[in-house]
Design an enzyme around this catalytic site. Structure first.
Site, PDB file in Angstrom:
ATOM      1  N   TYR A  87       0.688  -1.067   0.253  1.00 26.84           N
ATOM      2  CA  TYR A  87       0.042  -0.312  -0.013  1.00 26.84           C
ATOM      3  C   TYR A  87       0.285   1.107   0.246  1.00 26.84           C
ATOM      4  CZ  TYR A  87       0.616   0.870   4.974  1.00 26.84           C
ATOM      5  OH  TYR A  87       0.710   1.133   6.810  1.00 26.84           O
ATOM      6  N   CYS A  88       0.298   2.174  -0.258  1.00 23.77           N
ATOM      7  CA  CYS A  88       1.027   3.470  -0.404  1.00 23.77           C
ATOM      8  C   CYS A  88      -0.470   4.331   0.464  1.00 23.77           C
ATOM      9  CB  CYS A  88       1.160   4.404  -1.958  1.00 23.77           C
ATOM     10  SG  CYS A  88       2.553   5.314  -1.618  1.00 23.77           S
ATOM     11  N   TRP A  89       0.097   5.915  -0.105  1.00 19.41           N
ATOM     12  CA  TRP A  89      -1.200   6.724   0.198  1.00 19.41           C
ATOM     13  C   TRP A  89      -2.664   6.736  -0.077  1.00 19.41           C
ATOM     14  CZ3 TRP A  89      -1.080  10.052   4.373  1.00 19.41           C
ATOM     15  CH2 TRP A  89       0.452  10.708   4.461  1.00 19.41           C
ATOM     16  N   MET A 117      -3.644   3.730   2.776  1.00 24.03           N
ATOM     17  CA  MET A 117      -3.356   4.594   3.852  1.00 24.03           C
ATOM     18  C   MET A 117      -4.847   5.587   3.780  1.00 24.03           C
ATOM     19  SD  MET A 117      -1.598   4.168   6.339  1.00 24.03           S
ATOM     20  CE  MET A 117      -2.029   4.822   8.037  1.00 24.03           C
TER      21      MET A 117
END
Length: 151
Positions: A87-89, A117
């Protein structure tokens, strides 16, 4: 003429293949949280964001491995063959996709946590920082109080 129906809907076989394929490559924050709560093991959650982003808050139990370091460090951090979720932002960022690609190139089975996130936080799920684990208020349009999507 309908804007929605401008293109013909896919044939059943094509639709089944498409949506089944998406589920092979994606998971979501609710499913990740359910596995974490249930103590399910056998996969690793990777936060591919910068150190500064990680420090602002991350999913408890995630491993911090920025995308640019995956090729060099993955083998030391994640046992070969272990399924990985990246995952990232959030949906406006393709960092989780780029991280998933790096793991796939190394031969890992991999999925991306869609929403990243941003949606983890919007659902009111726990966030870890150096100060400990907290929960932020959920976004009522994402995770209405007392209502679950039950999908």
């Amino acid at each position: 003429m309908s804007v929605v129906l401008q293109g013909l809907a896919a044939a059943q076989g094509d639709a089944v293949a498409h949506f089944a394929g998406k589920l092979r490559f994606e998971t979501d924050p609710s499913d990740v949280a359910a596995d974490i709560r249930a103590g399910v093991t056998g996969w690793v959650l990777i936060d591919s964001r910068s150190q500064e982003s990680w420090d602002q808050g991350h999913v408890p139990g995630a491993i911090h491995l920025p995308t640019r370091e995956i090729a060099e460090r993955a083998a030391a951090v994640v046992p070969a063959g272990t399924p990985v979720v990246t995952y990232c932002w959030g949906p406006g960022c393709n960092g989780g996709t780029r991280a998933a690609l790096e793991f796939a190139k190394l031969g890992y089975p991999v999925k991306e946590m869609i929403g990243g996130m941003e949606y983890w936080t919007r659902e009111g799920l726990p966030v870890e920082t150096a100060e400990g684990i907290t929960r932020r208020a959920s976004d009522p349009l994402t995770a209405p109080t007392g209502i679950a999507c039950a999908c």
